[in-house]
Design a protein around this motif. Structure first.
Motif, short mmCIF file in Angstrom:
data_model
loop_
_atom_site.label_atom_id
_atom_site.label_comp_id
_atom_site.label_asym_id
_atom_site.label_seq_id
_atom_site.Cartn_x
_atom_site.Cartn_y
_atom_site.Cartn_z
N ASP A 223 0.85 -1.20 0.00
CA ASP A 223 0.00 0.00 0.00
C ASP A 223 0.88 1.25 0.00
O ASP A 223 0.62 2.22 -0.73
CB ASP A 223 -0.91 0.02 1.24
CG ASP A 223 -2.29 -0.59 0.97
OD1 ASP A 223 -2.68 -0.69 -0.21
OD2 ASP A 223 -2.96 -0.96 1.95
N SER A 286 -5.75 13.01 5.70
CA SER A 286 -6.73 13.71 4.85
C SER A 286 -6.09 14.40 3.64
O SER A 286 -6.71 14.52 2.59
CB SER A 286 -7.57 14.68 5.67
OG SER A 286 -6.75 15.51 6.42
N THR A 289 -5.73 11.45 1.16
CA THR A 289 -7.02 10.95 0.65
C THR A 289 -7.71 12.04 -0.18
O THR A 289 -8.40 11.75 -1.15
CB THR A 289 -7.95 10.46 1.79
OG1 THR A 289 -8.08 11.50 2.75
CG2 THR A 289 -7.41 9.22 2.46
N TRP A 293 -6.10 9.10 -2.98
CA TRP A 293 -5.49 7.79 -2.72
C TRP A 293 -5.96 7.23 -1.37
O TRP A 293 -6.07 7.96 -0.40
CB TRP A 293 -3.96 7.87 -2.71
CG TRP A 293 -3.35 6.50 -2.61
CD1 TRP A 293 -3.03 5.68 -3.64
CD2 TRP A 293 -3.04 5.77 -1.40
NE1 TRP A 293 -2.53 4.48 -3.16
CE2 TRP A 293 -2.52 4.52 -1.79
CE3 TRP A 293 -3.15 6.05 -0.04
CZ2 TRP A 293 -2.12 3.55 -0.87
CZ3 TRP A 293 -2.75 5.09 0.88
CH2 TRP A 293 -2.23 3.85 0.46
N LYS A 294 -6.20 5.93 -1.32
CA LYS A 294 -6.64 5.27 -0.08
C LYS A 294 -5.98 3.90 0.02
O LYS A 294 -5.82 3.21 -0.99
CB LYS A 294 -8.16 5.08 -0.17
CG LYS A 294 -8.87 5.30 1.13
CD LYS A 294 -10.37 5.46 0.88
CE LYS A 294 -11.14 4.38 1.54
NZ LYS A 294 -11.69 3.30 0.84
N SER A 296 -5.60 -0.09 0.75
CA SER A 296 -6.60 -1.12 0.46
C SER A 296 -6.36 -2.44 1.18
O SER A 296 -7.22 -3.30 1.17
CB SER A 296 -6.69 -1.34 -1.05
OG SER A 296 -5.48 -1.90 -1.50
#
Ligand code: GFB
Length: 311
Positions: A223, A286, A289, A293-294, A296
């Motif tokens: 990630d 924050s 994101t 993008w996050k 997973s």
């Protein structure tokens, strides 16, 4: 969103630290995206602490992009024990690589730091703007000072020379090519090894360092590498940007999770003569994101996969 940098798959990329957990994950991610033109050196081939050697390397290879993932790293006890090496080696490595990247016109450099750059008692979650607003956690102050200097170096080369150098701050990481040494590793690989060995030997208890109450956030290296690839193309600003999942877990709960994954049935003991370190280190993600993008990989799933792969 408009891509800031369009890295071409044949452009030359230097990954400093390509055999470590972070560098190898970045290399895998770039290979997956089709990149083929890597330049790498092991630490015995190129001592990044040696200014003349690093200068000669950049002059000969002229990489177009640099991921600076080479560093002296370790868990809480390693940081506290090898205090001189953690500050000296890291300052030398990053000074040499960042300066030569500037001298040789590298198009973009990414410097990798750590969540320990933030003050020990900063408000949670840790926002990027909390940098240098308070005292650091003493056990990893030498390492954190080196990493803060790296961020400031990138910022100074950006402001004085217009260099496109960025600094990313991953939270605590785990994944393939991690260090499983019981004294020097981080908590997650250490607990996998401790529970696994105790199960094999039929030991009645496993010892966890500290009180078990500190809270930590864990991100899988794949990630992290995905976020690095994303940021290399989408981000160009001074100061750190956090990479994390935005969720934390106590060390006691992490131990319970690993105990279950390994299938160990004995007891847990807490050795409070060992340091707890920072009470909590939860990243505010924050900014990342907000860019789109996050993470997973779910923690339990990620631990299961590294356990299966390693043991
Ligand atoms: O992973 P860790 O060494 O790093 O420790 P930090 C996290 C927490 O787990 C601490 C506890 O509260 C430890 O006391 N812990 C419990 C253990 N059992 C163990 C064990 O067997 N091994 C280890 N290592 N810890 C490091 C920094 O801090 O994190 C670095 O020193 C860097 O500078 C890195 O930032 C990501 O999160 O406390």
């Amino acid at each position: 969103m408009e891509t800031l940098i369009n890295m071409q798959t044949n452009e030359k990329i230097y990954i400093a630290g390509h055999r470590g957990m972070v560098g190898s994950a970045i290399k895998r991610r770039l290979e997956k995206a089709g990149f083929t033109n890597f330049v790498t050196r092991t630490s015995s081939e190129l001592d990044l602490r040696n200014q003349a050697a690093v200068e000669a390397f950049f002059a000969a290879e002229k990489p177009e992009y640099v991921f600076l993932a080479a560093a002296k790293v370790g868990g809480i006890v390693a940081n506290n024990t090898y205090r001189a090496e953690f500050i000296y080696d890291n300052l030398m490595i990053q000074n040499n690589v960042i300066h030569q990247a500037y001298v040789h016109g590298v198009k973009k450099l990414m410097f990798l730091g750590s969540s320990c750059i933030y003050p020990k008692l900063a408000p949670q979650p840790l926002k990027e703007e909390y940098l240098l607003t308070g005292l650091l956690e003493p056990t990893n102050e030498p390492y954190a000072i080196a990493k803060i200097a790296g961020i400031k170096l990138c910022d100074a080369y950006r402001s004085q020379y217009g260099a496109d150098f960025i600094s990313v701050m991953p939270t605590n990481l785990y994944g393939p090519n991690d260090n499983y040494d019981l004294q020097n590793s981080h908590v997650l690989p250490a607990l996998l090894r401790k529970f696994h060995d105790a199960k094999e030997k039929g030991d009645p208890a496993v010892t966890i360092w500290g009180t078990g109450t500190p809270l930590r956030e864990f991100l899988h290296a794949d990630d992290m590498a995905d976020a690095c690839y994303f940021l290399m193309q989408q981000y160009s600003e001074p100061g750190p940007i956090n990479i994390g999942v935005g969720k934390d877990i106590s060390i006691a709960d992490l131990a319970a999770m690993i105990r279950k994954i390994v299938g160990y049935e004995g007891e847990l003991q807490f050795d409070t003569t060992k340091p707890d370190g920072t009470p909590r280190k939860l990243m505010d993600v924050s900014k990342l994101t907000g860019l789109g993008w996050k993470a997973s990989i779910h923690l339990e799933e990620g631990i299961r996969s590294v356990y299966k792969e390693k043991f």
